[in-house]
Design an enzyme around this catalytic site. Structure first.
Site, PDB file in Angstrom:
ATOM      1  N   GLY A 133      26.958  30.430  40.075  1.00  0.00           N
ATOM      2  CA  GLY A 133      27.746  31.613  40.521  1.00  0.00           C
ATOM      3  C   GLY A 133      27.192  32.816  40.921  1.00  0.00           C
ATOM      4  N   HIS A 172      31.641  30.442  42.709  1.00  0.00           N
ATOM      5  CA  HIS A 172      32.326  31.496  42.752  1.00  0.00           C
ATOM      6  C   HIS A 172      31.701  32.928  42.910  1.00  0.00           C
ATOM      7  CE1 HIS A 172      31.128  32.254  38.743  1.00  0.00           C
ATOM      8  NE2 HIS A 172      31.289  31.001  38.465  1.00  0.00           N
ATOM      9  N   ASP A 173      32.062  33.921  43.599  1.00  0.00           N
ATOM     10  CA  ASP A 173      31.642  34.959  43.593  1.00  0.00           C
ATOM     11  C   ASP A 173      30.267  35.235  44.523  1.00  0.00           C
ATOM     12  OD1 ASP A 173      33.578  36.652  41.940  1.00  0.00           O
ATOM     13  OD2 ASP A 173      33.025  35.310  40.541  1.00  0.00           O
TER      14      ASP A 173
END
Length: 258
Positions: A136, A118-119
């Protein structure tokens, strides 16, 4: 062209000439650009935004929810740029409230079993070899080359035109234009071959090498090295990119050879 054994949610938006092979599942809130090919047994979850002329190979999973216990179900995205190829069983999770997106740029190659958490933000023209695992919030700049089975700690930043040896544990930021390897990850010179292939002149490469002599080869700490670079070396876009990267590094940069 969609095979009858594929499932495409009626709310998904597929452009002209998208090919979807059998046994693939495409959920709602998905957009796929013209000319993209989606292989068999691919799963594309809500929030995926896939560009034009991409290739997604069997077993890949795009835009699954983050593996982050803080994720609260917010509407986020996994964005894949034009002409990017994602090979077998790679996984790209969508973002969280931090950036609201995970993004892969244009003309990238993610080989088999790569995980993009994520991200993460990956620039254009990057090659991520087999089984690279990203935590992440990792940022990888344009033209990076990451060898197979690298493991990247969350929040690490990797600069432009770097070459990282396969099997590396990347815990610190990797400054632009460098090669790195060993354990712990260490400076191994300037990525001169990659820079020449990308059109950098011999003069530009020599200036980059001289900049890194201050950072890694003169026994200076980072603050002193940056000060000496500004005093002794003329300003250039490459010099200033290196200076800004090191100054803005929150995790600290990789070590020099010892």
């Amino acid at each position: 062209m969609t095979q009858p054994l594929a499932y495409i949610n009626p709310e998904a938006k597929l452009a002209h000439n998208v090919v979807v092979e059998p046994f693939t599942v495409i959920h709602k809130n998905v957009e796929i650009g013209e000319g993209t090919w989606i292989g068999s047994n691919v799963t594309i979850f809500p929030g995926a935004r896939i560009g034009k002329n991409c290739k997604i190979f069997p077993g890949a999973v795009i835009a699954a929810i983050p593996q982050d216990l803080k994720f609260g179900g917010e509407d986020t995205y996994a964005i894949i740029g034009d002409n990017t190829t994602i090979r077998e069983c790679a996984t790209v999770n969508r973002g969280t409230i931090d950036k609201y997106k995970t993004e892969i740029g244009k003309n990238c190659l993610l080989m088999a079993y790569v995980h993009v958490a994520h991200d993460c933000l990956i620039g254009d023209n990057c090659i991520i070899a087999n089984n690279v695992q990203m935590g992440g919030h990792v940022e990888v700049a344009d033209y990076a080359r990451l060898g197979g089975s690298c493991s990247i700690h969350q929040f690490v930043k990797i600069g432009r035109h770097v070459m990282v040896s396969g099997g590396s544990l990347i815990r610190k930021d990797v400054p632009p234009f460098t090669k790195s390897g060993r354990e712990p990850l260490s400076y191994a010179g300037v990525n001169s071959i990659g820079l020449r292939r990308s059109g950098f002149s011999d003069e530009q490469i020599a200036n980059i090498q001289e900049t890194y002599r201050f950072v890694y080869l003169k026994g200076l700490n980072n603050l002193d090295a940056l000060e000496q670079i500004e005093i002794n070396l003329p300003a250039s876009s490459e010099r200033d990119e290196i200076l800004n990267f090191i100054r803005n590094s929150e995790r600290g940069i990789m070590k020099g050879l010892s």
